[in-house]
Design a protein around this motif. Structure first.
Motif, PDB file in Angstrom:
ATOM      1  N   SER A  17       0.836  -1.205   0.000  1.00 31.91           N
ATOM      2  CA  SER A  17       0.000   0.000   0.000  1.00 31.91           C
ATOM      3  C   SER A  17       0.865   1.247   0.000  1.00 31.91           C
ATOM      4  N   LEU A  18       0.284   2.304  -0.541  1.00 31.41           N
ATOM      5  CA  LEU A  18       0.874   3.642  -0.474  1.00 31.41           C
ATOM      6  C   LEU A  18      -0.256   4.640  -0.322  1.00 31.41           C
ATOM      7  N   ARG A  19       0.055   5.769   0.286  1.00 29.36           N
ATOM      8  CA  ARG A  19      -0.904   6.861   0.382  1.00 29.36           C
ATOM      9  C   ARG A  19      -0.271   8.108  -0.224  1.00 29.36           C
ATOM     10  N   LEU A  20      -0.876   8.582  -1.298  1.00 31.69           N
ATOM     11  CA  LEU A  20      -0.414   9.795  -1.935  1.00 31.69           C
ATOM     12  C   LEU A  20      -1.150  11.001  -1.359  1.00 31.69           C
ATOM     13  N   SER A  21      -0.444  12.105  -1.258  1.00 26.61           N
ATOM     14  CA  SER A  21      -1.041  13.365  -0.816  1.00 26.61           C
ATOM     15  C   SER A  21      -0.907  14.401  -1.920  1.00 26.61           C
ATOM     16  N   CYS A  22      -1.833  15.333  -1.930  1.00 28.65           N
ATOM     17  CA  CYS A  22      -1.844  16.415  -2.921  1.00 28.65           C
ATOM     18  C   CYS A  22      -2.164  17.707  -2.182  1.00 28.65           C
ATOM     19  N   ALA A  23      -1.157  18.520  -1.962  1.00 26.45           N
ATOM     20  CA  ALA A  23      -1.315  19.764  -1.216  1.00 26.45           C
ATOM     21  C   ALA A  23      -1.547  20.924  -2.174  1.00 26.45           C
ATOM     22  N   ALA A  24      -2.568  21.719  -1.905  1.00 29.64           N
ATOM     23  CA  ALA A  24      -2.942  22.816  -2.796  1.00 29.64           C
ATOM     24  C   ALA A  24      -2.553  24.162  -2.196  1.00 29.64           C
ATOM     25  N   SER A  25      -2.337  25.136  -3.074  1.00 34.99           N
ATOM     26  CA  SER A  25      -2.107  26.502  -2.643  1.00 34.99           C
ATOM     27  C   SER A  25      -2.441  27.452  -3.791  1.00 34.99           C
ATOM     28  N   GLY A  26      -2.806  28.683  -3.431  1.00 35.67           N
ATOM     29  CA  GLY A  26      -3.026  29.709  -4.437  1.00 35.67           C
ATOM     30  C   GLY A  26      -4.407  29.743  -5.049  1.00 35.67           C
ATOM     31  N   PHE A  27      -5.333  28.894  -4.601  1.00 32.00           N
ATOM     32  CA  PHE A  27      -6.694  28.943  -5.126  1.00 32.00           C
ATOM     33  C   PHE A  27      -7.661  28.429  -4.054  1.00 32.00           C
ATOM     34  N   THR A  28      -8.937  28.659  -4.275  1.00 29.57           N
ATOM     35  CA  THR A  28      -9.958  28.260  -3.309  1.00 29.57           C
ATOM     36  C   THR A  28     -10.237  26.775  -3.475  1.00 29.57           C
ATOM     37  N   PHE A  29      -9.625  25.982  -2.624  1.00 30.42           N
ATOM     38  CA  PHE A  29      -9.593  24.528  -2.788  1.00 30.42           C
ATOM     39  C   PHE A  29     -10.983  23.929  -2.896  1.00 30.42           C
ATOM     40  N   ASN A  30     -11.910  24.360  -2.053  1.00 26.94           N
ATOM     41  CA  ASN A  30     -13.228  23.721  -2.046  1.00 26.94           C
ATOM     42  C   ASN A  30     -14.134  24.172  -3.184  1.00 26.94           C
ATOM     43  N   HIS A  31     -13.596  24.952  -4.101  1.00 25.35           N
ATOM     44  CA  HIS A  31     -14.313  25.294  -5.328  1.00 25.35           C
ATOM     45  C   HIS A  31     -13.907  24.396  -6.492  1.00 25.35           C
ATOM     46  N   TYR A  32     -13.040  23.438  -6.212  1.00 27.97           N
ATOM     47  CA  TYR A  32     -12.499  22.595  -7.256  1.00 27.97           C
ATOM     48  C   TYR A  32     -12.684  21.121  -6.904  1.00 27.97           C
ATOM     49  N   ALA A  33     -13.158  20.339  -7.885  1.00 21.81           N
ATOM     50  CA  ALA A  33     -13.063  18.887  -7.767  1.00 21.81           C
ATOM     51  C   ALA A  33     -11.597  18.498  -7.966  1.00 21.81           C
ATOM     52  N   ILE A  34     -11.220  17.386  -7.383  1.00 25.47           N
ATOM     53  CA  ILE A  34      -9.839  16.908  -7.495  1.00 25.47           C
ATOM     54  C   ILE A  34      -9.819  15.547  -8.183  1.00 25.47           C
ATOM     55  N   GLY A  35      -8.930  15.409  -9.125  1.00 24.76           N
ATOM     56  CA  GLY A  35      -8.750  14.144  -9.814  1.00 24.76           C
ATOM     57  C   GLY A  35      -7.334  13.626  -9.633  1.00 24.76           C
TER      58      GLY A  35
END
Length: 130
Positions: A17-35
């Motif tokens: 198993s592995l767990r990938l993370s995706c850290a966001a910055s510079g935009f309103t995160f909860n206005h975007y779906a993530i793929g």
């Protein structure tokens, strides 16, 4: 600056198993779906999973259904991809990407299409090998 940064990739044995993370910055995160997408050597980039803006709705490619789980924490402006029962065919560079609700809505149904995503991370390598 609109930015996504992936982490958590590495070398793992089949079945691991592995767990990938995706850290966001510079935009309103909860206005975007993530793929999450992946690209294996010599192959086209393909959609793996998608999560809607609220985190309540998810979608998966058939090849990872039942093995991968996508989630997000809007307070931490981070998305995750938990990958279990990994197989050699899962070896690829994994990318997270963000899709604005303004054009494509908040939900995550149907095919996970690359062209809908406007913000991309740099990718993280996942290698499954014994």
């Amino acid at each position: 600056q609109l930015q996504l940064v992936e982490s958590g990739g590495g070398l793992v044995q089949p079945g691991g198993s592995l767990r990938l993370s995706c850290a966001a910055s510079g935009f309103t995160f909860n206005h975007y779906a993530i793929g999450w997408f992946r690209q294996a050597p010599g192959k086209e980039r393909e959609g793996v999973s998608c999560i809607d803006t609220s985190g309540l709705s998810t979608n998966y490619a058939d090849s990872v259904k039942g093995r991968f789980s996508i989630s997000r924490d809007n307070n931490k402006i981070t998305a995750y991809l938990q990958m279990d029962s990994l197989q050699p065919e899962d070896t690829a560079v994994y990318y997270c990407a963000a899709r604005t609700r303004d054009t494509y809505g908040t939900s995550c149904f149907g095919a996970i299409e690359l062209y809908e995503y406007s913000i991309w991370g740099q990718g993280t390598q996942v290698t499954v090998s014994s």
